[in-house]
Design an enzyme around this catalytic site. Sequence first.
Site, PDB file in Angstrom:
ATOM      1  N   ASP A 103      10.931   2.536   3.765  1.00  0.00           N
ATOM      2  CA  ASP A 103       9.797   2.712   4.455  1.00  0.00           C
ATOM      3  C   ASP A 103      10.452   1.718   5.841  1.00  0.00           C
ATOM      4  O   ASP A 103      10.800   0.849   5.621  1.00  0.00           O
ATOM      5  CB  ASP A 103       8.851   2.182   3.709  1.00  0.00           C
ATOM      6  CG  ASP A 103       7.504   2.100   3.902  1.00  0.00           C
ATOM      7  OD1 ASP A 103       6.617   2.694   5.223  1.00  0.00           O
ATOM      8  OD2 ASP A 103       6.900   2.147   2.645  1.00  0.00           O
ATOM      9  N   ASP A 204       5.075   2.172   8.902  1.00  0.00           N
ATOM     10  CA  ASP A 204       4.337   1.623   8.092  1.00  0.00           C
ATOM     11  C   ASP A 204       3.586   0.959   9.307  1.00  0.00           C
ATOM     12  O   ASP A 204       3.817   0.894  10.163  1.00  0.00           O
ATOM     13  CB  ASP A 204       4.201   0.468   7.618  1.00  0.00           C
ATOM     14  CG  ASP A 204       3.783   0.035   6.473  1.00  0.00           C
ATOM     15  OD1 ASP A 204       2.933   0.292   5.600  1.00  0.00           O
ATOM     16  OD2 ASP A 204       2.866  -1.245   7.464  1.00  0.00           O
ATOM     17  N   GLU A 263       2.263   6.706   9.924  1.00  0.00           N
ATOM     18  CA  GLU A 263       1.498   5.996   9.019  1.00  0.00           C
ATOM     19  C   GLU A 263       0.237   5.662  10.314  1.00  0.00           C
ATOM     20  O   GLU A 263       1.001   4.318  11.304  1.00  0.00           O
ATOM     21  CB  GLU A 263       1.315   4.546   7.866  1.00  0.00           C
ATOM     22  CG  GLU A 263       0.193   4.851   7.494  1.00  0.00           C
ATOM     23  CD  GLU A 263      -0.300   3.077   6.719  1.00  0.00           C
ATOM     24  OE1 GLU A 263      -0.420   2.651   5.931  1.00  0.00           O
ATOM     25  OE2 GLU A 263       0.989   2.488   7.076  1.00  0.00           O
ATOM     26  N   HIS A 325       0.180   5.003  -2.089  1.00  0.00           N
ATOM     27  CA  HIS A 325       0.131   4.127  -3.099  1.00  0.00           C
ATOM     28  C   HIS A 325      -0.863   3.489  -3.046  1.00  0.00           C
ATOM     29  O   HIS A 325      -1.347   2.039  -3.002  1.00  0.00           O
ATOM     30  CB  HIS A 325       1.239   2.998  -3.152  1.00  0.00           C
ATOM     31  CG  HIS A 325       1.206   2.451  -1.517  1.00  0.00           C
ATOM     32  ND1 HIS A 325       1.569   3.692  -0.569  1.00  0.00           N
ATOM     33  CD2 HIS A 325       1.328   1.195  -0.538  1.00  0.00           C
ATOM     34  CE1 HIS A 325       1.525   2.739   0.520  1.00  0.00           C
ATOM     35  NE2 HIS A 325       1.431   1.468   0.401  1.00  0.00           N
ATOM     36  N   ASP A 326      -1.493   3.152  -1.871  1.00  0.00           N
ATOM     37  CA  ASP A 326      -2.754   2.561  -1.261  1.00  0.00           C
ATOM     38  C   ASP A 326      -4.588   3.505  -2.261  1.00  0.00           C
ATOM     39  O   ASP A 326      -5.506   3.409  -1.264  1.00  0.00           O
ATOM     40  CB  ASP A 326      -3.534   2.658   0.066  1.00  0.00           C
ATOM     41  CG  ASP A 326      -2.019   1.842   0.630  1.00  0.00           C
ATOM     42  OD1 ASP A 326      -1.379   1.244   0.398  1.00  0.00           O
ATOM     43  OD2 ASP A 326      -1.233   2.221   1.755  1.00  0.00           O
TER      44      ASP A 326
HETATM   45  C1  GLC Z   1       0.092   0.042   5.115  1.00  0.00           C
HETATM   46  C2  GLC Z   1       1.423   0.119   3.914  1.00  0.00           C
HETATM   47  C3  GLC Z   1      -0.098  -0.545   2.549  1.00  0.00           C
HETATM   48  C4  GLC Z   1       0.268  -1.967   3.151  1.00  0.00           C
HETATM   49  C5  GLC Z   1      -0.390  -2.498   4.927  1.00  0.00           C
HETATM   50  C6  GLC Z   1       0.566  -3.720   5.163  1.00  0.00           C
HETATM   51  O1  GLC Z   1      -0.755   0.621   5.241  1.00  0.00           O
HETATM   52  O2  GLC Z   1       0.681   1.519   3.082  1.00  0.00           O
HETATM   53  O3  GLC Z   1       0.623  -0.634   1.667  1.00  0.00           O
HETATM   54  O4  GLC Z   1      -0.516  -3.345   2.717  1.00  0.00           O
HETATM   55  O5  GLC Z   1       0.105  -1.276   5.473  1.00  0.00           O
HETATM   56  O6  GLC Z   1       1.701  -3.595   5.236  1.00  0.00           O
END
Ligand code: GLC
Length: 559
Positions: A103, A204, A263, A325-326
């Site tokens: 990540d 991210d 993402e 995971h979200d």
């Molecule tokens: C992304 C991650 C999430 C995290 C956020 C802040 O959306 O997937 O788990 O809390 O970024 O880093």
Amino acid sequence: MNDCYNKKTWWKESVFYQIYPLSFLDTTNTGKGDIKGIIKKIPYLEELGIGAIWISPIYTSPMFDNGYDISDYNSINPLFGTMEDFIKLIKTCRKANIKIIMDLVINHTSSEHPWFKKSCENSNNSKSDYYLWHDAKNGKEPNNWAADFGGSAWTWNESRQQYYLHLFSKHQPDLNWHNPNVKKEIFSSIKKWLELGVNGFRMDMGNFLFKAKGYPDAPHNKNDLRKFIHGENLYANQPGIHNLLHELKEELLEPYDAMLFGEMYFLTPKSSLDYTSCKKHEVDLIYQYPIMDARGDWNKVKKHIRNYANAFQDKAWNTTTFSNHDSPRSVSIYGDTSNYHKESAKCIMTFLLTSPGTPFFLQGEEIGMTNTSVSDANELTDIKMKGVYNDRISRGENPDMVLKDLSWWNRDNARTPMQWSDKKYAGFSVVNPWLKVNPNYTDINVEKQQNNPNSILNYTKKLINLRNSTETLIYGTFRVLCPDDWTVYGFSRKLNDEEYIIVFNFSSNDNNIQAFQEIKNNSSTLILSNYSVEYDVIDILYMKPWETRIYKVKKHGEL
Ligand code: GLC
């Protein structure tokens, strides 16, 4: 045809498996997963046919957001193990022919990062300008932006006598990507991991790094819980982002054949191409959120798949995913866990692994792990859920209703410990885990499913093997065979003279598939189904609840 699009690469061919390390396997009796636990399970993933693992952050972090708040980009969090462990993991993966993706959380650091601590001291030191500082405006926050994890996106710092911006929690200050030293330092850390043998990164908040000039107010105020809803004009896709990603991909990753998947939010199929068309050379893949945001609505999923397939055709490579995971667990939101748990989980997996693009799934999806339940606000462990809960309560909403509503979107659903067996704590740990194990582990677990030839796990294994050995299911064209609003659904994947037709019944009722004349007319062989069917496919015109079938169309003259 565009040549770069047709290039065959490992990240188009691999099935990606996301590991949430905190919840994967605890080998040190801390109640928290670790790198040694991942190493131990590589043979399991190899047998499953996984081509690449994406590991949620394992860098040093105070863990306010479970690692998405990094305090040192160059070291491994002692909670998860040592650098030696990580090197061993890379070697183990290499032997198993599994790529390893880390990540990359570089929109923000942890507030405990030494850069931030130094930056807080005053406005004329070497790190002063590493973050987004702003004077108060009329004694208040510089604008009305809301933080995704609750409250304002600005926090006042006493020693610096200024506000700093944090799109997430106050423990996650946003970096100033206009500062060339930020880029220099982060790029040099990335290079270190590449040198160690990492095969790429999941970035991210990949399109959020630059913020709108002058920090204009959002068209909502900070009490509006819709938060990121207007982000496209404020912090997504802002000038500077394309150059940065291009440089990252071209100069840093390319020499290592490393991949980057972003993402990204606030994109349409068309604007996604600005990042991911292979000619742009910025991100190889965009992690597709619309499916997860479709909140269980299959018609939206189908529309999404069709729109992206059309826009990306011959230009960019797609991804498919239902879970991370979200998000809620895929079978809980897209399937029927009460009546057809097994069938619907297999149906979802079939869709995931035969749709166009690279498939991603989260640990536990291969056994149909489900959402968990929360009966008390004290059980919420996630910083986001706690923040959102508190925001809503402070606005006078009914606590029980808020909890009920949140229980679907609670990020802990995806984070409960991996259910390896029916032993205490699901075989994840021998001590009480950091997050309560889903009570259904005695029924849903890896060991039990390994011993059952009809389990979700063994079906998933067959599916992955089929995909891994069938170029048509990877590189084949995609043609939808029915309107998006039908409950039954079907599409074709075709490469040269080989064609597969895959049909689905996305409902808990029997359904007619008379419409799929192509299966009849072309004469097809049934390759895989989630029901044991021994009938002659040509005569069967209905599908059972959540039934799915993969047919191979017979070539002309083939018996
Ligand atoms: C992304 C991650 C999430 C995290 C956020 C802040 O959306 O997937 O788990 O809390 O970024 O880093």
